[in-house]
Write an enzyme that holds these catalytic residues in place. Structure first.
Site, mmCIF file in Angstrom:
data_model
loop_
_atom_site.group_PDB
_atom_site.id
_atom_site.type_symbol
_atom_site.label_atom_id
_atom_site.label_comp_id
_atom_site.label_asym_id
_atom_site.label_seq_id
_atom_site.Cartn_x
_atom_site.Cartn_y
_atom_site.Cartn_z
ATOM 1 N N GLU A 16 -52.009 5.035 -21.277
ATOM 2 C CA GLU A 16 -50.783 5.274 -21.743
ATOM 3 C C GLU A 16 -50.296 6.798 -21.810
ATOM 4 O O GLU A 16 -49.270 7.281 -21.793
ATOM 5 C CB GLU A 16 -50.820 4.655 -23.298
ATOM 6 C CG GLU A 16 -51.090 3.341 -23.527
ATOM 7 C CD GLU A 16 -52.635 3.040 -23.580
ATOM 8 O OE1 GLU A 16 -53.473 3.552 -22.596
ATOM 9 O OE2 GLU A 16 -53.114 1.978 -24.488
ATOM 10 N N CYS B 48 -53.786 6.776 -28.584
ATOM 11 C CA CYS B 48 -52.361 6.710 -27.919
ATOM 12 C C CYS B 48 -51.366 6.326 -28.741
ATOM 13 O O CYS B 48 -50.379 6.807 -28.409
ATOM 14 C CB CYS B 48 -52.816 5.452 -26.729
ATOM 15 S SG CYS B 48 -53.809 6.051 -25.446
ATOM 16 N N CYS C 110 -56.687 7.988 -21.228
ATOM 17 C CA CYS C 110 -56.357 6.606 -21.275
ATOM 18 C C CYS C 110 -54.885 6.494 -20.428
ATOM 19 O O CYS C 110 -53.969 7.469 -20.300
ATOM 20 C CB CYS C 110 -55.753 5.997 -22.614
ATOM 21 S SG CYS C 110 -57.049 5.867 -23.746
ATOM 22 N N ASN D 2 -64.165 10.203 -16.877
ATOM 23 C CA ASN D 2 -64.912 11.469 -16.583
ATOM 24 C C ASN D 2 -66.345 10.982 -17.093
ATOM 25 O O ASN D 2 -66.719 10.572 -17.980
ATOM 26 C CB ASN D 2 -64.348 12.391 -17.130
ATOM 27 C CG ASN D 2 -65.042 13.943 -16.740
ATOM 28 O OD1 ASN D 2 -65.743 14.338 -17.108
ATOM 29 N ND2 ASN D 2 -64.018 14.410 -15.903
ATOM 30 N N ASN E 175 -55.989 4.604 -16.551
ATOM 31 C CA ASN E 175 -57.059 5.374 -17.094
ATOM 32 C C ASN E 175 -57.808 6.317 -16.153
ATOM 33 O O ASN E 175 -58.004 5.601 -15.059
ATOM 34 C CB ASN E 175 -58.014 4.639 -18.016
ATOM 35 C CG ASN E 175 -58.415 3.300 -17.618
ATOM 36 O OD1 ASN E 175 -57.874 2.779 -16.529
ATOM 37 N ND2 ASN E 175 -59.592 2.836 -18.030
#
Ligand code: THU
Length: 126
Positions: free
Chosen positions: A55, A89, A53, A45, A42
């Site tokens: 994934e 995701c 993420c 920000n 991950n």
């Protein structure tokens, strides 16, 4: 590659998580149908909604290098509960491989396994 080996790859990627805001690291290892593995972590920000993420990091790395068919993804986190993929995701992965397998780990390394189809039935498609 065994499930455990794929999870070990996810754990390695977890070390690179950029998490100054949540302090919750996630690592992922995505296996393609030809055996290639892409990892991701991950990346947060200051504009929190921009966070990516683990994934999706792995998936974007794979797709941007020409891979679109996935067999398994291992997701590693050190929470008290299994680190499940978020809804975004699930949708993102299902775009490419709705039948793939999803391995989700928790602190200590134990993991559970699901079919993405079980985690996201009735996937949105155009
Ligand atoms: N996170 C992931 O990396 N994957 C998920 O499926 C759920 C959430 C990250 C995003 C954020 O950096 C942190 O976990 C806390 O939400």
């Amino acid at each position: 590659m065994t499930d455990r080996e794929l999870m070990d790859r996810a754990k390695e990627a977890w070390k690179f998580a950029y998490i100054p805001y949540s302090h919750f690291g996630v690592g992922a290892a995505l296996e393609c149908d030809d055996g290639t593995v892409y990892t991701g972590c991950n990346v947060e920000n200051a504009a929190l909604g921009c966070t990516i993420c683990a994934e999706r990091t792995a998936c974007v790395k794979a797709v941007s290098e020409g891979h679109r068919r996935f067999v398994r993804i291992a997701i590693y986190g050190e929470g008290e509960t299994y680190c499940m993929p978020c809804g975004q995701c699930r949708q993102f992965l299902a775009e490419f491989s709705p039948e793939m397998e999803v391995l989700c780990a928790k602190a200590g390394g134990r993991y559970v396994s699901y079919k993405l189809r079980e985690l996201l039935p009735h996937t949105f498609r155009l």
